[in-house]
Design an enzyme around this catalytic site. Structure first.
Site, short mmCIF file in Angstrom:
data_model
loop_
_atom_site.label_atom_id
_atom_site.label_comp_id
_atom_site.label_asym_id
_atom_site.label_seq_id
_atom_site.Cartn_x
_atom_site.Cartn_y
_atom_site.Cartn_z
N LYS A 104 -18.45 -1.73 4.55
CA LYS A 104 -19.04 -2.70 3.61
C LYS A 104 -20.56 -2.60 3.56
O LYS A 104 -21.17 -2.89 2.52
CB LYS A 104 -18.61 -4.13 3.99
CG LYS A 104 -17.15 -4.42 3.73
CD LYS A 104 -16.79 -5.88 3.99
CE LYS A 104 -17.30 -6.79 2.87
NZ LYS A 104 -16.81 -8.18 3.02
N PHE A 128 -12.23 -7.76 13.15
CA PHE A 128 -11.07 -8.15 12.36
C PHE A 128 -10.72 -7.04 11.35
O PHE A 128 -11.57 -6.59 10.61
CB PHE A 128 -11.36 -9.46 11.63
CG PHE A 128 -10.24 -9.92 10.73
CD1 PHE A 128 -9.03 -10.35 11.27
CD2 PHE A 128 -10.38 -9.90 9.35
CE1 PHE A 128 -7.99 -10.76 10.44
CE2 PHE A 128 -9.36 -10.33 8.52
CZ PHE A 128 -8.15 -10.75 9.07
N GLN A 129 -9.48 -6.62 11.37
CA GLN A 129 -8.95 -5.58 10.48
C GLN A 129 -9.71 -4.26 10.62
O GLN A 129 -9.92 -3.54 9.65
CB GLN A 129 -8.92 -6.05 9.02
CG GLN A 129 -7.90 -7.16 8.79
CD GLN A 129 -7.64 -7.45 7.33
OE1 GLN A 129 -8.50 -7.25 6.48
NE2 GLN A 129 -6.44 -7.93 7.02
N GLU A 161 0.81 -1.22 0.00
CA GLU A 161 0.00 0.00 0.00
C GLU A 161 0.85 1.27 0.00
O GLU A 161 0.44 2.29 -0.56
CB GLU A 161 -0.94 0.01 1.22
CG GLU A 161 -2.07 -1.00 1.15
CD GLU A 161 -1.70 -2.35 1.73
OE1 GLU A 161 -2.58 -3.23 1.81
OE2 GLU A 161 -0.51 -2.53 2.12
N MET A 176 22.83 10.38 4.68
CA MET A 176 22.66 11.68 5.32
C MET A 176 22.76 11.56 6.83
O MET A 176 23.31 12.44 7.50
CB MET A 176 21.31 12.29 4.92
CG MET A 176 21.16 13.75 5.33
SD MET A 176 22.40 14.84 4.56
CE MET A 176 21.68 15.04 2.94
#
Length: 597
Positions: A194, A144-145, A82, A504
């Site tokens: 959903k 969940f999630q 993602e 850096m």
């Protein structure tokens, strides 16, 4: 417009132009009848003329993907992660000027977008993120999630919305798209439960439209413009500071015409790079912590600065007390929150950069009498050129590699970069002549940005050459997107300036932490040319000066993704350098200079 976002936003996204000709019907006439909330989401994107989306499939976003299944007018690009999706979308938006679109599922999918959204927010990049969410009745139950995506992203988005009804979700997406694009651009997000995307609806979404209450200024107050024009005309040491807002507002032509007509030297911020042609005699190059010595001298001694579309961030100003200390500041910006936030504006001009620069041009009655000033600027350019040494007993210099690619590739090449020393060398040693050709993470400083950004840039501008400069540490973070570049057969070149370190950090440890190189050296990195071959790309290893021309030719000739693992001098540092919070006129050209500041 400003260098950074009005509110924090996500990584840059690019979108490709549609093939529809001006005489063809508007896109809404091609939209299939809406049957579900997910159909409404897709219809809203079609109404906005979106043709590319970047994302990763998942459970909660699945209804929207299902609605895309038979969609022929939009191309979904499945990314490996993602973070790659949001950076690709961000770059797509930078190159096209229109919002890029990224998609992810709920929970980890949405949180993996957060860094990119914050990046887009800092850089005012047009981006819209669509995230799946668990059904509404499970929200707050640790399903969940499940993650509170709205709560997480509210500080880093210009607008975010928890969709609550299938009849309204299409317009929610349309509004988010419009707000990402209008005024000061930035990221927006719509969270899609959903039980909103799956239910039936026949409500067709409208075209993208901002709320009636959203009215960003277009033109500045005429009296204020007249006052500012008088100050500029009377200046003896004027400069123009071109920020990223010049490019966002498509105001490069207006700014170039104004500078040339009135013979005013031009400096560019890092996001404003490309707004003014660096080959022109009025160009003073790039300003700030790693800007040119001559640009920083001009900043310090100017008596009038016309600053267009910049937020005056700390990497530009250093100590604000020593930044243009004797100058009248004329600040053009579309976001009133940026005016006098960091540097006090004597003459604030609120409005769109394109319109306001045009107003100033019309209001100018005389050009500044600044012959001596222009001569002084040229003297500084002669005295403090960007330069580096190439001893025979040292490995390849990264600056040389950047310069050789620059000499070989077209002027309109799009250059992307990750974050670190390689980013600064690319910025310093490439010759910038056109806007929307420099694509990198400015405000947030996101390592791993450059390569997925190159994917988005190439899809946004398939007819242009695209090169990504990465460091070994930065490339490690998103190298899995090689699978996408190979799958899509994208003709892009990735040049890894490999010093086996997060360079850096190592440079700062040497300069400010007595050389204690804690966790900054990376002798364990893989051979990136072989890694590229494993993914199906073409890999090259570059170690000697006598190989440079042949490797460049081979990499650019290869029709597909090519990775050049360039083994550079591990002790090379980025100069000039102004220590953080320092005086821009006290820039170091070497480590010895740094010790004396």
């Amino acid at each position: 417009m400003s260098d950074s976002a009005q509110t924090p936003h996500t990584d840059e996204v690019e979108t490709e132009a549609t093939d529809r000709q001006p005489d063809e019907p508007e896109s809404e006439s091609h939209v299939e009848p809406v049957e579900t909330g997910a159909d409404a989401v897709v219809a809203a994107l079609k109404n906005a003329d979106v043709d590319h989306l970047f994302g990763v499939q998942g459970g909660a976003i699945m209804p929207v993907y299902d609605a895309l299944y038979s969609e022929s007018d939009m191309t979904h690009v499945t990314m490996a992660h993602e973070q790659g999706a949001v950076h690709a979308a961000d770059a797509y938006g930078i190159v096209t000027g229109d919002p890029g679109v990224c998609m992810a599922t709920s929970g980890p999918g949405a949180t993996n977008l957060v860094t990119g959204i914050a990046d887009a927010s800092m850089d005012s990049d047009p981006l819209i993120a669509l995230t799946g969410q668990v059904p509404t009745d499970l929200v707050g139950n640790d399903a969940f999630q499940e993650t509170d995506t709205i709560g997480v992203t509210q500080p880093i988005t210009k607008y975010n919305r928890f969709a609550s009804h299938a009849d309204e979700v299409g317009d929610d997406v349309a509004t988010a798209f419009a707000l990402a694009d209008e005024g000061r651009q930035g990221p927006t997000l719509v969270d899609l439960p959903k039980d909103v995307t799956q239910p039936e609806t026949d409500v067709e979404p409208g075209r993208p439209e901002t709320p009636d209450t959203y009215n960003p200024p277009e033109k500045a107050d005429e009296d204020a413009v007249d006052e500012a024009a008088d100050v500029i005309s009377a200046a003896e040491k004027p400069v123009i500071l071109a920020g990223g807002g010049v490019i966002k507002a498509n105001a490069s032509d207006e700014l170039r015409a104004f500078a040339k007509e009135h013979e005013i030297p031009v400096l560019a911020t890092m996001p404003g790079t490309g707004a003014f042609d660096q080959t022109h005699e009025l160009s003073m190059g790039i300003a700030g912590m790693h800007g040119t010595g001559y640009a920083n001298m001009a900043i310090t001694l100017t008596d009038c600065m016309l600053a267009v579309g910049t937020r005056f961030d700390d990497r530009l100003t250093g100590d604000v007390e020593t930044f243009a200390p004797d100058a009248d500041i004329v600040h053009v910006d579309i976001d009133p929150a940026e005016v006098s936030k960091n540097v006090e504006a004597d003459y604030p001009l609120l409005g769109d950069a394109k319109a306001v620069v045009d107003q100033l041009g019309n209001a100018m009655t005389d050009s500044p009498e600044a012959d001596l000033w222009r001569e002084q600027c040229q003297t500084w350019k002669d005295e403090y050129p960007l330069d580096y040494e190439m001893p025979e007993d040292r490995p390849l210099k990264p600056q040389y590699i950047v310069e050789q690619f620059d000499e070989t590739m077209p002027d309109d090449t799009i250059v992307t970069a990750g974050v670190g020393q390689h980013q600064m060398w690319a910025w310093q040693y490439w010759t910038w002549t056109e806007p929307r050709t420099w694509v990198t993470s400015h405000g947030l400083g996101t390592m791993g940005y450059g390569f997925p950004a190159a994917i988005g840039a190439k899809l946004a501008a398939p007819d242009k050459e695209v090169i990504a400069f990465e460091g070994d540490g930065s490339f490690l973070m998103t190298s899995q997107e090689l699978s996408v570049a190979v799958r899509e057969n994208l003709d892009i070149t990735i040049v890894i300036l490999n010093n086996e370190a997060v360079g850096m950090v190592r440079q700062w440890q040497d300069g400010f932490y007595e050389g204690r190189r804690m966790a900054s050296e990376y002798p364990w990195v893989p051979e990136f040319d072989k890694l590229a071959e494993a993914y199906g790309a073409r890999g090259f290893r570059l170690e000697d000066y006598d190989e440079v021309d042949d490797v460049i030719e081979a990499a650019l000739t290869y029709d597909g993704p090519a990775v050049v693992d360039a083994i550079i001098d591990p002790e090379e540092n980025v100069y000039p350098m102004v220590p953080s919070g320092g005086d821009n006129s006290l820039f170091a050209l070497s480590e010895a200079d740094l010790d004396e500041i």
